[in-house]
Design a protein around this motif. Structure first.
Motif, PDB file in Angstrom:
ATOM      1  N   PRO A  55       0.425  -1.261   0.192  1.00 14.45           N
ATOM      2  CA  PRO A  55      -0.032   0.000   0.173  1.00 14.45           C
ATOM      3  C   PRO A  55       0.958   1.348   0.240  1.00 14.45           C
ATOM      4  N   PRO A  56       0.094   2.312  -1.008  1.00 18.62           N
ATOM      5  CA  PRO A  56       1.295   3.317  -0.647  1.00 18.62           C
ATOM      6  C   PRO A  56       0.709   4.469   0.443  1.00 18.62           C
ATOM      7  N   PRO A  57       1.678   5.793   0.315  1.00 17.90           N
ATOM      8  CA  PRO A  57       0.849   6.667   2.213  1.00 17.90           C
ATOM      9  C   PRO A  57      -0.367   6.627   1.619  1.00 17.90           C
ATOM     10  N   ASP A  58      -0.743   6.640   3.427  1.00 15.47           N
ATOM     11  CA  ASP A  58      -2.052   7.468   2.955  1.00 15.47           C
ATOM     12  C   ASP A  58      -1.580   8.631   3.677  1.00 15.47           C
ATOM     13  N   ILE A  59      -3.364   9.567   3.760  1.00 11.45           N
ATOM     14  CA  ILE A  59      -3.134  10.485   4.327  1.00 11.45           C
ATOM     15  C   ILE A  59      -2.732  11.397   5.488  1.00 11.45           C
ATOM     16  N   SER A  60      -2.791   9.381   6.506  1.00 14.25           N
ATOM     17  CA  SER A  60      -2.525   9.898   8.102  1.00 14.25           C
ATOM     18  C   SER A  60      -1.408   9.726   8.456  1.00 14.25           C
ATOM     19  N   ASP A  61      -0.099   9.454   7.021  1.00 16.15           N
ATOM     20  CA  ASP A  61       1.210   9.580   7.378  1.00 16.15           C
ATOM     21  C   ASP A  61       1.810  10.809   7.220  1.00 16.15           C
ATOM     22  N   ILE A  63      -0.168  13.533   7.748  1.00 21.11           N
ATOM     23  CA  ILE A  63      -0.601  14.219   8.669  1.00 21.11           C
ATOM     24  C   ILE A  63       0.531  13.842   9.477  1.00 21.11           C
ATOM     25  N   THR A  64       1.357  12.286  10.008  1.00 25.54           N
ATOM     26  CA  THR A  64       1.555  12.104  10.918  1.00 25.54           C
ATOM     27  C   THR A  64       3.303  12.379  11.232  1.00 25.54           C
ATOM     28  N   ASP A  65       3.490  12.848  10.130  1.00 27.28           N
ATOM     29  CA  ASP A  65       4.986  12.788   9.535  1.00 27.28           C
ATOM     30  C   ASP A  65       4.683  13.545   8.232  1.00 27.28           C
ATOM     31  N   PRO A  66       5.203  14.303   7.648  1.00 28.23           N
ATOM     32  CA  PRO A  66       5.123  14.849   6.344  1.00 28.23           C
ATOM     33  C   PRO A  66       6.428  14.887   5.677  1.00 28.23           C
ATOM     34  N   ARG A  67       7.712  14.207   6.591  1.00 27.65           N
ATOM     35  CA  ARG A  67       8.757  14.594   6.243  1.00 27.65           C
ATOM     36  C   ARG A  67       9.467  13.291   6.517  1.00 27.65           C
ATOM     37  N   TRP A  68       8.567  11.973   6.492  1.00 27.39           N
ATOM     38  CA  TRP A  68       8.792  10.860   6.112  1.00 27.39           C
ATOM     39  C   TRP A  68       7.583  10.086   5.102  1.00 27.39           C
ATOM     40  N   ASP A  69       6.514  10.845   4.300  1.00 30.29           N
ATOM     41  CA  ASP A  69       5.614  10.567   3.827  1.00 30.29           C
ATOM     42  C   ASP A  69       5.870   9.983   2.343  1.00 30.29           C
ATOM     43  N   ALA A  70       6.459   9.983   2.049  1.00 27.61           N
ATOM     44  CA  ALA A  70       7.261   9.761   0.213  1.00 27.61           C
ATOM     45  C   ALA A  70       7.734   8.438   0.266  1.00 27.61           C
ATOM     46  N   VAL A  71       8.492   7.902   2.096  1.00 27.90           N
ATOM     47  CA  VAL A  71       9.021   6.701   1.531  1.00 27.90           C
ATOM     48  C   VAL A  71       8.825   5.954   2.788  1.00 27.90           C
ATOM     49  N   GLN A  72       7.202   5.718   2.976  1.00 26.93           N
ATOM     50  CA  GLN A  72       6.964   5.370   3.836  1.00 26.93           C
ATOM     51  C   GLN A  72       6.947   3.612   3.526  1.00 26.93           C
ATOM     52  N   SER A  73       6.371   4.231   2.280  1.00 28.97           N
ATOM     53  CA  SER A  73       5.751   2.488   1.441  1.00 28.97           C
ATOM     54  C   SER A  73       7.170   2.035   0.825  1.00 28.97           C
ATOM     55  N   ASN A  84      10.441 -22.111   3.322  1.00 26.56           N
ATOM     56  CA  ASN A  84      10.721 -21.409   2.801  1.00 26.56           C
ATOM     57  C   ASN A  84       9.172 -21.268   1.353  1.00 26.56           C
ATOM     58  N   ARG A  85       8.747 -21.047   2.679  1.00 31.68           N
ATOM     59  CA  ARG A  85       6.440 -21.154   2.257  1.00 31.68           C
ATOM     60  C   ARG A  85       6.658 -19.236   2.153  1.00 31.68           C
ATOM     61  N   LEU A  86       6.820 -18.740   3.575  1.00 33.76           N
ATOM     62  CA  LEU A  86       6.888 -17.581   3.630  1.00 33.76           C
ATOM     63  C   LEU A  86       7.938 -16.131   3.592  1.00 33.76           C
ATOM     64  N   ALA A  87       7.273 -14.858   2.518  1.00 31.23           N
ATOM     65  CA  ALA A  87       8.528 -14.798   2.674  1.00 31.23           C
ATOM     66  C   ALA A  87       7.586 -12.866   3.477  1.00 31.23           C
ATOM     67  N   VAL A  88       9.114 -12.209   4.151  1.00 27.02           N
ATOM     68  CA  VAL A  88       8.184 -11.154   4.850  1.00 27.02           C
ATOM     69  C   VAL A  88       9.083  -9.507   4.697  1.00 27.02           C
ATOM     70  N   VAL A  89       7.835  -8.570   3.877  1.00 32.93           N
ATOM     71  CA  VAL A  89       8.746  -7.672   3.276  1.00 32.93           C
ATOM     72  C   VAL A  89       8.623  -6.555   3.997  1.00 32.93           C
ATOM     73  N   LEU A  90       9.829  -6.141   4.408  1.00 34.96           N
ATOM     74  CA  LEU A  90       9.422  -4.742   5.526  1.00 34.96           C
ATOM     75  C   LEU A  90       9.883  -3.640   4.738  1.00 34.96           C
ATOM     76  N   THR A  91       8.722  -2.358   5.159  1.00 28.55           N
ATOM     77  CA  THR A  91       8.629  -0.840   4.900  1.00 28.55           C
ATOM     78  C   THR A  91       8.755   0.129   6.459  1.00 28.55           C
ATOM     79  N   TYR A  92       9.476   1.339   5.993  1.00 27.54           N
ATOM     80  CA  TYR A  92       9.009   2.280   6.940  1.00 27.54           C
ATOM     81  C   TYR A  92       7.588   2.026   8.257  1.00 27.54           C
ATOM     82  N   LYS A  93       6.755   1.669   6.858  1.00 33.10           N
ATOM     83  CA  LYS A  93       5.132   2.157   8.086  1.00 33.10           C
ATOM     84  C   LYS A  93       5.150   0.717   8.352  1.00 33.10           C
ATOM     85  N   ASP A  94       5.301  -0.850   7.438  1.00 30.98           N
ATOM     86  CA  ASP A  94       4.759  -2.136   8.450  1.00 30.98           C
ATOM     87  C   ASP A  94       5.636  -3.677   7.945  1.00 30.98           C
TER      88      ASP A  94
END
Length: 158
Positions: A55-61, A63-73, A84-94
């Protein structure tokens, strides 16, 4: 395709591949490299697809921190469970879990809609790794003191 910013790297030992997910492209791109390249041979990462459903950054991102909004995802880490059954991808948000069906390639699995794991708000989440049993992920950050989050995976995934 030229140089890419990539922090998310994981290993598929069954296919003997290194998976790379780009950071500053929308959507993030998936590249692969051989785990054991031939000595003395220059190897170029090959584009195998994209990860279109983070998911791309949303409006709450914003509002919470405008400096980080563009990179949250932007992907900052990738790990593949020991079975070998699961992969996890981490972003700055989730964190996002991608189950893989038997016989399915990781590029195909990473194209599907992931299961979102909401994480505690930490700046610059940069590390995610499955525990040896594949029932939890550990998440950390570049900040000091360096916290370590232990996140239980939903039952039914293992």
């Amino acid at each position: 395709d030229g140089p890419r910013d990539c922090e998310a790297a994981g290993v598929d030992p069954h296919k003997e591949q290194i998976l790379l997910i780009t950071k500053r492209t929308t959507p993030p791109q998936i590249y692969t490299l051989p785990l054991r390249p031939v000595a003395g041979v220059v190897v170029t990462a090959r584009r195998k697809g994209e990860v279109p459903r983070i998911p791309p950054p949303d409006i709450s991102d914003l509002i919470t921190d405008p400096r980080w909004d563009a990179v949250q995802s932007q992907p900052t880490a990738l790990d593949i469970s020991s079975d070998n059954r699961l992969a996890v991808v981490l972003t700055y948000k989730d964190a996002y879990l991608f189950p893989r069906a038997t016989g399915e390639s990781w590029p195909d699995a990473l194209r599907r809609k992931p299961l979102t794991l909401r994480l505690a708000p930490l700046k610059q989440k940069e590390t995610a790794a499955f525990d040896p049993k594949g029932r939890k992920i550990n998440v950390s950050t570049e900040q000091r003191p360096t916290p370590l989050l232990e996140v239980d995976l939903p039952h039914g995934l293992f």
